[in-house]
Design an enzyme around this catalytic site. Structure first.
Site, mmCIF file in Angstrom:
data_model
loop_
_atom_site.group_PDB
_atom_site.id
_atom_site.type_symbol
_atom_site.label_atom_id
_atom_site.label_comp_id
_atom_site.label_asym_id
_atom_site.label_seq_id
_atom_site.Cartn_x
_atom_site.Cartn_y
_atom_site.Cartn_z
ATOM 1 N N CYS A 2 12.359 37.918 36.340
ATOM 2 C CA CYS A 2 13.757 37.473 36.271
ATOM 3 C C CYS A 2 13.956 36.205 37.102
ATOM 4 C CB CYS A 2 14.682 38.541 36.833
ATOM 5 S SG CYS A 2 14.660 40.046 35.872
ATOM 6 N N ARG A 27 8.744 31.275 34.292
ATOM 7 C CA ARG A 27 8.556 32.588 34.919
ATOM 8 C C ARG A 27 8.386 33.688 33.866
ATOM 9 N NH1 ARG A 27 10.640 32.598 40.289
ATOM 10 N NH2 ARG A 27 11.437 34.705 40.158
ATOM 11 N N TRP A 71 13.478 39.582 32.692
ATOM 12 C CA TRP A 71 12.141 40.089 32.358
ATOM 13 C C TRP A 71 12.246 41.592 32.555
ATOM 14 C CZ3 TRP A 71 7.808 42.142 35.193
ATOM 15 C CH2 TRP A 71 6.578 42.009 34.541
ATOM 16 N N ASN A 97 17.571 39.587 40.616
ATOM 17 C CA ASN A 97 16.120 39.673 40.466
ATOM 18 C C ASN A 97 15.630 40.674 41.508
ATOM 19 O OD1 ASN A 97 13.338 39.253 40.295
ATOM 20 N ND2 ASN A 97 13.401 37.349 41.470
ATOM 21 N N GLY A 98 14.797 41.623 41.088
ATOM 22 C CA GLY A 98 14.304 42.639 42.020
ATOM 23 C C GLY A 98 14.440 44.013 41.378
ATOM 24 N N GLU A 467 -12.547 35.671 35.783
ATOM 25 C CA GLU A 467 -11.451 34.715 35.607
ATOM 26 C C GLU A 467 -11.458 34.136 34.187
ATOM 27 O OE1 GLU A 467 -8.777 33.953 36.843
ATOM 28 O OE2 GLU A 467 -8.315 31.893 36.311
ATOM 29 N N LYS A 471 -8.312 34.429 31.660
ATOM 30 C CA LYS A 471 -7.668 33.263 31.027
ATOM 31 C C LYS A 471 -7.617 33.454 29.519
ATOM 32 C CE LYS A 471 -6.048 31.956 33.611
ATOM 33 N NZ LYS A 471 -6.006 32.086 35.032
ATOM 34 N N GLU A 474 -5.149 36.363 28.422
ATOM 35 C CA GLU A 474 -3.706 36.202 28.632
ATOM 36 C C GLU A 474 -3.089 35.143 27.728
ATOM 37 O OE1 GLU A 474 -2.483 35.242 32.651
ATOM 38 O OE2 GLU A 474 -4.231 33.992 32.949
ATOM 39 N N HIS A 490 -25.058 49.290 31.325
ATOM 40 C CA HIS A 490 -24.624 50.597 31.840
ATOM 41 C C HIS A 490 -23.378 51.101 31.105
ATOM 42 C CE1 HIS A 490 -27.662 50.455 34.907
ATOM 43 N NE2 HIS A 490 -27.277 49.219 35.216
ATOM 44 N N LYS A 589 5.392 34.303 35.654
ATOM 45 C CA LYS A 589 4.666 33.452 36.595
ATOM 46 C C LYS A 589 4.658 34.042 37.990
ATOM 47 C CE LYS A 589 2.472 29.761 37.864
ATOM 48 N NZ LYS A 589 1.045 29.759 37.493
#
Ligand code: F6R
Length: 594
Positions: A2, A27, A71, A97-98, A467, A471, A474, A490, A589
Site C-alpha cells: 500500500c 510499490r 495491495w 498502510n500497515g 538470484e 529474477k 518474478e 538428490h 517493492k
C-alpha cells in the site's frame, strides 16, 4: 505494498494526488482511490488502475486531500475494500498502510456501539474510532484512536470542515514533503520529488498535524521537532530516461552504481579501505539477516567475509530469524535491506538491538527505518530503484560486501591491493557484459517458450543461481529454481526432461571440475544446458548446448558479472513473453507487512 499520499496547500489537490500516486505505482497495487475535502468529503475509488481513476474524476477545486494505492492484505481487491475508508457519517476519511492486528475485536466492539462497516479491511476501524473519539479536534481524536490500535500503521486522516491532514505512524514508512505554503504526505520519497526535495521522516509514535502553512509534530502528547533532509535524487533519476522499462534502465546503471558505492570507501591513492571497521578487533562473528534478493546478496557476503577475512558468518532469512532462538551473544548483527523498510527485516533488527547486539544497517534509502534503529549505517549508492525486481541494489549490496571483506582481509597487503584494483575495474567489466546485451536477448527468446527452468551454481555462485531463478520467476512467471549444482541428483533430477532447460554458472575456481561432472549428469537426463562461462573458457562448449560468454574476471568477482548476465536473461525472457516487467503481478517493492 500500500502507498499513501496527501496534500494540503494553495493548489488544486486532485492532480497533485494523482501524480503522487503514479510515483508510488512501483510499490505494486491492485486498486486505488482518493478523497477530497470540500463542504463534506468526496471519495473516488471505482478504478483499479490510476489512469482509469484519473479519467473518472470530476473537476474539483479542493486544496486538501488524501490518496491510496492498495495491495490487498485483508479482503480481496474490490471497490468496497479500496481506500480511502470513511466513518458512518462520511465526515472522516482515512488512507492506511500497515496491518491493524486487533481489528476484529475493535470492529465487533464498534458494531455493538452502533457503527456500520462496509468493507473487509482492517483499516476501516480507524475512521470509526476517529468518529467515536472526535469532539472538536481531529488531532485529539487521532491521538486517542491510536491508543486502541495494535499492529503497524502509517495513516492520513481528513475531517469535513477542517483544512488539515492529520497523520500517524508506527512501524510503517511515512514521510512529509515540505513546500512553500504547501505540504505533502507519502509512503516514500519518489512520490513528492516533483514538488520538493525537502523531506521529514516521521518516527514511530509520531502524530503530524499538517496545514498549508505549518506542520506540528507530536510524540507522547508533547510537541517536538523533526529534522528536515534534502533528497539528492532528481525526478529524472527516478524516471525511465528513454528506456522501455525501469528494469533495463536500472541494469544499465550498474557500472555507475558500483563506482558510487565504493567511492569514499577506497582511497584513490593507496590500496586501503576506510569503512571504519578496519582495526576493529571486537568483530569476532557476524550474523547477516535479510529477505529475498538482499538475502542472496548476504549469502555471497558470507563467502567473501569468511574466505577473505576468516570471520565466521551466519546468514538468516529475516522472517525465520524472528521466530528462532538464534544465540546472538557478541555477534555483529547486519541487516541488509534496499528499502530500509521491509517489515521482517526491521523486526529482526529490533530483536537484535533489544538483545544488546551491535547493529549495522546496509541500505539504499537515506533516513529509512533501518537507519534510525541500527547503531551504524552503511549506504549502498544505488539511487532510486523503481522496478519491483531488485537489480542495481543487488549489485551495490555485493559491492558493499566486497568492501567489508576487504576491510578485514587478512591477506597480505599485495594481494589486498590487487583485489582493490580489480574492484575498481569491475564497472568496466560490467559495462563489457552490458555490451553483450543483444546476444543475451536471443537466449531470452529461446527460454521464453519453456515453463520450468533450473539454475545451478557452486560456491560463490550458488547464491547467484538462486538470484537468477528469483529474477526469472518474478518477472517472466516461468517456474524457476536455483540449486547447488551437486544437489540436483538428490531429488530434482526427477524433474529433468528435454523441456527443462538448466542454466549452469561455470567459474574457473576450485568448483570447476566438479561442476563439469554435474553438467554431464544433467545432460544424461536430456535437459538442454546453457552455460554462463568466462570468454577464455574453451572447454565448456564440449559439455553444453549453448554458452553465454561473459568477460573474464578474478573468480572472486564472478558473482557480479554472472548476476548481470542473468538479470539480462530474465529481462529479455519476460519481454518476449509480454510480461508486466516493472510491476509483476502480486508483488510489491517495499514489503511493509510481516
Ligand atoms: C526481488 C526483490 C525482493 C526484495 C525483498 C527485500 O527482486 O526485490 O526479493 O529483495 O523484498 O527487500 P529489501 O531489500 O528492501 O529489504
Amino acid at each position: 505494498m500500500c502507498g499513501i499520499v496527501g496534500y494540503v496547500g494553495y493548489r488544486e489537490a486532485q492532480p497533485i494526488l494523482v501524480n503522487c500516486l503514479k510515483r508510488l505505482e512501483y510499490r505494486g497495487y491492485d486498486s486505488c482511490g482518493l478523497a477530497l475535502l470540500g463542504e463534506g468529503i468526496e471519495v473516488y475509488k471505482d478504478a483499479v488502475r490510476i489512469e482509469a481513476l484519473e479519467k473518472a474524476l470530476r473537476p474539483n477545486v479542493s486544496k486538501t486531500g488524501i490518496g491510496h494505492t492498495r495491495w490487498a492484505t485483508h479482503g480481496k481487491p474490490s471497490q468496497v475494500n479500496a481506500h480511502p475508508h470513511t466513518d458512518c457519517s462520511g465526515q472522516v476519511a482515512v488512507v492506511h498502510n500497515g496491518v491493524i492486528e486487533n481489528f476484529l475485536q475493535l470492529k465487533e466492539q464498534l458494531i455493538e456501539e452502533g457503527h456500520t462497516f462496509r468493507s473487509d479491511t482492517d483499516t476501516e476501524v480507524i475512521p470509526h474510532l476517529i468518529e467515536k473519539y472526535y469532539q472538536d479536534s481531529l488531532e485529539k481524536a487521532v491521538a486517542r484512536a491510536i491508543v486502541d490500535l495494535t499492529g503497524s500503521y502509517a495513516f492520513a486522516a481528513i475531517h469535513a470542515g477542517r483544512n488539515e491532514l492529520v497523520v500517524a505512524r508506527k512501524e510503517s514508512p511515512l514521510i512529509l514533503g515540505i513546500g512553500d505554503k504547501e505540504h505533502f504526505v507519502a509512503s516514500d520519497v519518489p512520490a513528492v520529488l516533483d514538488y520538493t526535495d525537502r523531506v521529514v521522516y516521521l518516527e514511530d509514535g509520531d502524530i503530524g498535524v499538517i496545514t498549508a502553512d505549518k506542520v506540528t509534530y507530536i510524540s507522547n502528547g508533547k510537541e517536538i521537532e523533526r529534522a528536515e533532509h534534502r533528497i539528492p535524487w532528481s525526478v529524472a533519476e527516478a524516471q525511465k530516461a528513454g528506456y522501455e522499462h525501469f528494469m533495463i534502465k536500472e541494469i544499465h546503471e550498474q557500472p555507475r552504481v558500483i563506482r558510487e558505492t565504493y567511492k569514499g570507501y577506497i582511497s584513490a591513492i593507496e590500496p586501503v579501505t576506510n569503512l571504519g571497521i578496519e582495526k576493529d578487533t571486537s568483530i569476532t562473528d557476524i550474523l547477516i539477516v535479510a529477505c529475498g534478493t538482499s538475502y542472496y546478496a548476504s549469502l555471497v557476503g558470507k563467502h567473501l567475509i569468511q574466505s577473505l577475512a576468516q570471520i565466521p558468518v551466519r546468514v538468516e532469512i529475516a522472517s525465520e530469524f524472528n521466530y528462532s532462538d538464534t544465540v546472538l551473544g557478541k555477534t555483529w548483527f547486519i541487516v541488509i535491506t534496499q528499502s530500509g523498510e521491509t517489515a521482517d527485516s526491521i523486526r529482526a533488527l529490533r530483536k537484535a538491538k533489544e538483545s544488546g547486539c551491535r547493529t549495522l544497517a546496509i541500505t539504499n534509502v537515506v533516513g529509512s527505518s533501518a537507519t534510525r534503529i541500527a547503531d551504524e549505517t552503511l549506504y549502498i549508492k544505488a539511487g532510486p530503484e523503481i522496478c519491483v525486481a531488485a537489480t542495481k541494489s543487488f549489485i551495490a549490496q555485493l559491492t558493499m560486501f566486497y568492501l567489508i571483506a576487504l576491510a578485514r582481509a587478512s591477506r597480505d597487503v599485495r594481494s589486498r591491493a590487487g583485489m582493490i584494483l580489480e574492484l575498481r575495474q569491475l564497472p568496466n567489466k560490467v559495462q563489457e557484459m552490458l555490451d553483450r546485451e543483444e546476444e543475451i536477448a536471443k537466449y531470452g527468446k529461446y527460454l521464453a517458450k519453456y515453463e520450468n527452468v533450473f539454475f545451478v551454481g557452486r560456491g560463490l555462485n550458488f547464491p547467484i543461481a538462486l538470484e537468477g531463478a528469483l529474477k526469472l520467476k518474478e518477472i517472466s512467471y516461468i517456474h524457476a529454481e536455483g540449486y547447488p549444482a551437486g544437489e540436483l541428483k538428490h531429488g530434482p533430477f526427477a524433474l529433468l526432461t528435454p523441456n527443462t532447460p538448466v542454466i549452469a554458472i561455470v567459474t574457473k575456481d576450485n568448483t570447476y571440475d566438479t561442476l563439469l561432472a554435474n553438467i554431464k549428469e544433467i545432460k544424461a537426463r536430456e535437459s538442454p544446458v546453457i552455460a554462463i562461462a568466462g570468454e577464455s573458457d574453451e572447454e565448456i562448449k564440449k559439455y553444453v548446448d549453448f554458452v553465454i560468454k561473459v568477460p573474464d574476471v578474478d573468480p572472486v568477482f564472478s558473482p557480479v558479472i554472472n548476476a548481470v548476465a542473468l538479470q539480462l536473461l530474465a529481462y529479455y525472457t519476460a519481454r518476449e513473453r509480454g510480461c508486466s516487467i516493472d510491476t509483476p503481478r502480486n508483488l510489491a517493492k517495499s514489503v511493509t507487512v510481516e
